[in-house]
Design a protein around this motif. Structure first.
Motif, PDB file in Angstrom:
ATOM      1  N   LYS A   1       0.777  -1.130   0.109  1.00  0.00           N
ATOM      2  CA  LYS A   1      -0.078  -0.038   0.235  1.00  0.00           C
ATOM      3  C   LYS A   1       0.885   1.215  -0.131  1.00  0.00           C
ATOM      4  O   LYS A   1       0.679   2.276   0.643  1.00  0.00           O
ATOM      5  CB  LYS A   1      -1.088  -0.041   1.212  1.00  0.00           C
ATOM      6  CG  LYS A   1      -1.998  -1.246   1.314  1.00  0.00           C
ATOM      7  CD  LYS A   1      -2.870  -1.078   2.318  1.00  0.00           C
ATOM      8  CE  LYS A   1      -3.681  -2.429   2.421  1.00  0.00           C
ATOM      9  NZ  LYS A   1      -4.658  -2.575   3.603  1.00  0.00           N
ATOM     10  N   ASN A   2       1.917   1.168  -0.746  1.00  0.00           N
ATOM     11  CA  ASN A   2       2.854   2.356  -0.845  1.00  0.00           C
ATOM     12  C   ASN A   2       3.590   2.340  -2.212  1.00  0.00           C
ATOM     13  O   ASN A   2       4.094   1.325  -2.447  1.00  0.00           O
ATOM     14  CB  ASN A   2       3.876   2.379   0.310  1.00  0.00           C
ATOM     15  CG  ASN A   2       4.774   3.547   0.255  1.00  0.00           C
ATOM     16  OD1 ASN A   2       5.797   3.461  -0.458  1.00  0.00           O
ATOM     17  ND2 ASN A   2       4.546   4.447   1.228  1.00  0.00           N
ATOM     18  N   GLU A   3       3.319   3.550  -2.915  1.00  0.00           N
ATOM     19  CA  GLU A   3       3.984   3.574  -4.292  1.00  0.00           C
ATOM     20  C   GLU A   3       5.484   3.245  -4.205  1.00  0.00           C
ATOM     21  O   GLU A   3       5.961   2.460  -5.217  1.00  0.00           O
ATOM     22  CB  GLU A   3       3.452   4.877  -4.904  1.00  0.00           C
ATOM     23  CG  GLU A   3       2.001   4.966  -5.270  1.00  0.00           C
ATOM     24  CD  GLU A   3       1.159   5.601  -3.963  1.00  0.00           C
ATOM     25  OE1 GLU A   3       1.892   5.851  -2.916  1.00  0.00           O
ATOM     26  OE2 GLU A   3       0.176   6.044  -4.275  1.00  0.00           O
ATOM     27  N   GLU A   4       6.204   3.896  -3.331  1.00  0.00           N
ATOM     28  CA  GLU A   4       7.714   3.930  -3.562  1.00  0.00           C
ATOM     29  C   GLU A   4       8.108   2.534  -3.260  1.00  0.00           C
ATOM     30  O   GLU A   4       8.933   1.944  -3.984  1.00  0.00           O
ATOM     31  CB  GLU A   4       8.273   4.943  -2.676  1.00  0.00           C
ATOM     32  CG  GLU A   4       8.020   6.420  -3.023  1.00  0.00           C
ATOM     33  CD  GLU A   4       6.602   6.953  -2.477  1.00  0.00           C
ATOM     34  OE1 GLU A   4       5.826   6.301  -1.742  1.00  0.00           O
ATOM     35  OE2 GLU A   4       6.316   8.040  -3.001  1.00  0.00           O
ATOM     36  N   ALA A   5       7.529   1.927  -1.986  1.00  0.00           N
ATOM     37  CA  ALA A   5       7.983   0.588  -1.756  1.00  0.00           C
ATOM     38  C   ALA A   5       7.659  -0.282  -2.962  1.00  0.00           C
ATOM     39  O   ALA A   5       8.330  -1.522  -3.095  1.00  0.00           O
ATOM     40  CB  ALA A   5       7.115   0.212  -0.312  1.00  0.00           C
ATOM     41  N   LEU A   6       6.414  -0.291  -3.376  1.00  0.00           N
ATOM     42  CA  LEU A   6       6.032  -1.017  -4.491  1.00  0.00           C
ATOM     43  C   LEU A   6       7.002  -1.191  -5.718  1.00  0.00           C
ATOM     44  O   LEU A   6       7.238  -2.239  -6.161  1.00  0.00           O
ATOM     45  CB  LEU A   6       4.356  -0.809  -4.972  1.00  0.00           C
ATOM     46  CG  LEU A   6       3.883  -1.884  -6.101  1.00  0.00           C
ATOM     47  CD1 LEU A   6       3.956  -3.173  -5.606  1.00  0.00           C
ATOM     48  CD2 LEU A   6       2.612  -1.309  -6.445  1.00  0.00           C
ATOM     49  N   SER A   7       7.231   0.128  -6.022  1.00  0.00           N
ATOM     50  CA  SER A   7       7.891   0.308  -7.341  1.00  0.00           C
ATOM     51  C   SER A   7       9.296  -0.094  -7.340  1.00  0.00           C
ATOM     52  O   SER A   7       9.841  -1.027  -7.992  1.00  0.00           O
ATOM     53  CB  SER A   7       7.917   1.879  -7.867  1.00  0.00           C
ATOM     54  OG  SER A   7       9.168   1.986  -8.893  1.00  0.00           O
ATOM     55  N   GLY A   8       9.922   0.161  -6.092  1.00  0.00           N
ATOM     56  CA  GLY A   8      11.334  -0.244  -5.714  1.00  0.00           C
ATOM     57  C   GLY A   8      11.492  -1.810  -5.535  1.00  0.00           C
ATOM     58  O   GLY A   8      12.604  -2.592  -6.067  1.00  0.00           O
ATOM     59  N   SER A   9      10.470  -2.576  -4.782  1.00  0.00           N
ATOM     60  CA  SER A   9      10.422  -4.105  -4.855  1.00  0.00           C
ATOM     61  C   SER A   9      10.479  -4.754  -6.026  1.00  0.00           C
ATOM     62  O   SER A   9      10.800  -5.638  -6.533  1.00  0.00           O
ATOM     63  CB  SER A   9       9.371  -4.324  -3.690  1.00  0.00           C
ATOM     64  OG  SER A   9       9.704  -3.896  -2.460  1.00  0.00           O
ATOM     65  N   LEU A  10       9.388  -4.049  -7.000  1.00  0.00           N
ATOM     66  CA  LEU A  10       9.223  -4.878  -8.346  1.00  0.00           C
ATOM     67  C   LEU A  10      10.236  -4.535  -9.063  1.00  0.00           C
ATOM     68  O   LEU A  10      10.454  -5.574  -9.879  1.00  0.00           O
ATOM     69  CB  LEU A  10       7.767  -4.057  -8.916  1.00  0.00           C
ATOM     70  CG  LEU A  10       6.328  -4.373  -8.273  1.00  0.00           C
ATOM     71  CD1 LEU A  10       5.342  -3.552  -8.932  1.00  0.00           C
ATOM     72  CD2 LEU A  10       6.186  -5.895  -8.341  1.00  0.00           C
ATOM     73  N   ASN A  11      10.892  -3.625  -9.106  1.00  0.00           N
ATOM     74  CA  ASN A  11      12.093  -3.422  -9.901  1.00  0.00           C
ATOM     75  C   ASN A  11      13.304  -4.401  -9.397  1.00  0.00           C
ATOM     76  O   ASN A  11      13.919  -5.043 -10.246  1.00  0.00           O
ATOM     77  CB  ASN A  11      12.604  -1.934  -9.786  1.00  0.00           C
ATOM     78  CG  ASN A  11      12.008  -0.892 -10.889  1.00  0.00           C
ATOM     79  OD1 ASN A  11      11.890  -1.245 -12.112  1.00  0.00           O
ATOM     80  ND2 ASN A  11      11.383   0.082 -10.536  1.00  0.00           N
TER      81      ASN A  11
END
Length: 254
Positions: free
Chosen positions: A163-173
């Motif tokens: 539920k956090n854009e920065e954490a999601l984007s970093g983890s997916l990358n």
């Protein structure tokens, strides 16, 4: 099924209203097709350690799988935007179950990828003389569609967990790059070509088996060991990802 169909229609109409995203999803595979694809032919001509088949039966299915890996992995960002805007909560108070929301969304991701794959395949046939096996193409479409469903389900589930854009984007990358490289998409990772440690690492990546199955199906070897192994790996990935998605969407907090 009615709820899934309604949500699928909503998501598909939303995509059709913004076709620029479908076109942008094609940009990277098209660049690889024209700027990297001709080099694959040189590699295939100079070594006998590549998988059998002509250069484009090796590279065209790789473009399709690449599009799935890159496109379906980040669909969770759009769900997170809906969650932040309160759209997800509005769906939760309707009679539709949260699970139907998941299935409607992942089906849209799969259909989008299949449309893009068809365009990629058409360009390869017209521009580079690709002549794949028709039964193999149908099987490859099935593989690509199920892989899109699996990765999209994981992306949506992970989005609702963090539920956090920065954490999601970093983890997916962080997850995307090793998955992509170890799948053998750009160049096949074979026991003859790769160092032993790289070959073992690729065998630990289930997407690598799916990639091998896609290439084998394209050249018409629909009953080969590579196809069977890839379908088994794909079945395990799909079952695990859908199970995770159903559990996450059913228990998500507002």
């Amino acid at each position: 099924m009615r709820d899934v169909w309604l949500i699928f229609q909503r998501e598909l109409i939303h995509c059709l209203r913004q076709p620029v995203w479908v076109v942008m999803g094609l940009a990277q595979p098209v660049l690889y097709m024209f700027f990297f694809g001709p080099l694959v032919g040189k590699f295939v001509a100079r070594t006998h350690e590549f998988p059998p088949g002509d250069p484009w039966t090796i590279f065209a299915p790789a473009l399709m799988v690449q599009m799935v890996i890159i496109g379906s992995t980040f669909v969770g960002m759009s769900l997170l935007a809906e969650y932040k805007a309160g759209i997800f909560d509005r769906f939760r108070v309707t009679p539709a179950s949260p699970v139907s929301l998941l299935f409607g969304k992942v089906l849209t991701a799969a259909v989008t990828v299949l449309i893009q794959s068809t365009l990629i395949l058409a360009v390869c046939c017209v521009s580079f003389g690709l002549r794949p096996s028709i039964p193999g193409v149908i099987l490859c479409y099935l593989i690509v569609g199920l892989l899109a469903v699996s990765l999209a389900s994981c992306s949506y589930s992970f989005a609702l967990r963090v539920k956090n854009e920065e954490a999601l984007s970093g983890s997916l990358n962080a997850l995307l790059l090793p998955t992509f490289l170890l799948s053998g998409t750009l160049l096949p990772i074979t026991a003859e070509l790769a160092p032993r440690w790289l070959w073992i690492a690729s065998r630990l990546n289930p997407v690598a088996y799916v990639m091998d199955a896609s290439r084998a199906s394209f050249r018409g070897d629909v009953a080969s060991d590579a196809v069977i192994s890839g379908l088994v790996a794909l079945a395990l990935i799909t079952t695990a990802s859908i199970s995770w998605g159903v559990a996450t969407f059913s228990r998500v907090d507002g």
